[in-house]
Design an enzyme around this catalytic site. Sequence first.
Site, PDB file in Angstrom:
ATOM      1  N   LYS A 152     118.716  20.240 122.778  1.00 60.89           N
ATOM      2  CA  LYS A 152     117.788  19.973 124.139  1.00 60.89           C
ATOM      3  C   LYS A 152     118.335  18.326 124.534  1.00 60.89           C
ATOM      4  CE  LYS A 152     113.085  19.312 125.774  1.00 60.89           C
ATOM      5  NZ  LYS A 152     111.880  19.496 125.544  1.00 60.89           N
ATOM      6  N   SER A 205     109.191  22.465 128.416  1.00 60.46           N
ATOM      7  CA  SER A 205     110.597  21.872 128.831  1.00 60.46           C
ATOM      8  C   SER A 205     111.508  22.032 128.309  1.00 60.46           C
ATOM      9  CB  SER A 205     110.185  20.429 128.810  1.00 60.46           C
ATOM     10  OG  SER A 205     110.159  19.858 127.609  1.00 60.46           O
ATOM     11  N   SER A 259     106.384  22.486 124.653  1.00 61.69           N
ATOM     12  CA  SER A 259     107.493  22.778 125.039  1.00 61.69           C
ATOM     13  C   SER A 259     108.473  23.306 124.302  1.00 61.69           C
ATOM     14  CB  SER A 259     107.846  21.195 125.557  1.00 61.69           C
ATOM     15  OG  SER A 259     107.332  21.074 126.529  1.00 61.69           O
TER      16      SER A 259
END
Length: 464
Positions: free
Chosen positions: A80, A155, A179
Amino acid sequence: MTEPHWLSATEIGQAYADRTLSPVELVAALLARIEKLDPKLNAFIRLDAEGAMRAARQAEAEIAAGQGRGPLHGVPVGIKDIIDVAGLPTTAHSKILLGNIAKADAAVVQKLRSAGAIVMGKLSTHEFAIGGPSFDLPFPPARNPWNRAYHPGGSSSGSGSGVAAGLFPLALGTDTGGSVRNPASACGIVGLKPTYGLVSRRGVFPLSYTLDHVGPLTRTVADCALLLDAMAGHDPADPASVAGSAPYAGRLLDRGVRGLRIGFVRHFHEHDLQASTEVAAALEDVARVLAAEGAQVETATLPSLTEFAGINRVILCGEAWSIHAPWLRERPGDYGQLARRRLLPGAFMTAGDYVGAQRRRSEVIAAVEDCLRAYDVLLCASSMDPASRLDDPDQTAHTYPRQARTPFNVTGHPALATMSGLSSDGLPLSVQFVGRYFDEATVLRVAAAYERATGWHTQKPPAG
């Protein structure tokens, strides 16, 4: 043999041992799949094809020489883009950090490289892990491989989308209000938020010091255990890191659930936030399956979702404001609209608000701890609805907060989301399992038993 892009990390390791696959062959196959699918999914912000092939050649040589480093040697992983990878940009999907090249690997990336894992590149996120899905950022939002018109959760959106689509078998995400578990829920994979302090956050751009976690996203529970084992461990450079070595997370995967007491927190989805009919039915089926496998399933009660959400919001907004205030004052126009809107409330919260939220946090932690003295694991909803359409901001704004993940960021208990079915529209449904501090092994045990009994993890999205 199963197509290389659908192999689990466990299967990849076996294929390497059997000499039916090599790291170079696997990475080449994944790069071809990424070239074909990612223009439609936008899972990557920055693909590091050259670096991945270089690492694959090194892994291949080491494995051939009998210098294997363990079960993740030669296994690809996506990162990420709020987690530093040396030499690559860490942009947080934002104009604010364009050109921000990481000087060193984050602690978790260091650990994965030491285990021989192959870093494929940096993955899409909501802006600074809070503002999205958005179309007013330097990079497009990731899409859900089950239906590209739908949102993949966030996210850690690129992490969920890429694992589900077979672009890589493993990914790292972060979880401040759910997330890691949100994309796992939306994309039909496994996402674990570990116990607070089990995994270092050094080298990860912060959102909330009190609530941030780094966690694995995988297609199977066994892979989740492998990735967690590689990530976990004390880091004196992270003030929240817990000293001591974590026991092997996968040690109970084959034990089944017979004799375990499972507390079903029904009020989360029946009263606090009424789940969709399909989500509620799937949760009842999870309870039925676990009972049939020998667990004792009983109704359990925790504080309300409204209370957990309020505590999370005050702490998150206050701490996020302390991080973003200089940029929000000097460069407000360089934020996307959603991130700016979600960060600004922190400017209006007082020290009293923050202290009050922290005080109440201690009380709800005690309530969850009390409940977990009676039960080995808690079962509850993750998302109250399947994913919304990516082009429907009103629907996304409605469904996004309809979830039961935030409580366990507030308390720091380990929590895992996994697939529990498919909606009538062909979108994944999900369930969440929650355990005692540092007892990820029992959470994974329950999830593995459910996985074996149902086989939902064998379902694949139609993309590609």
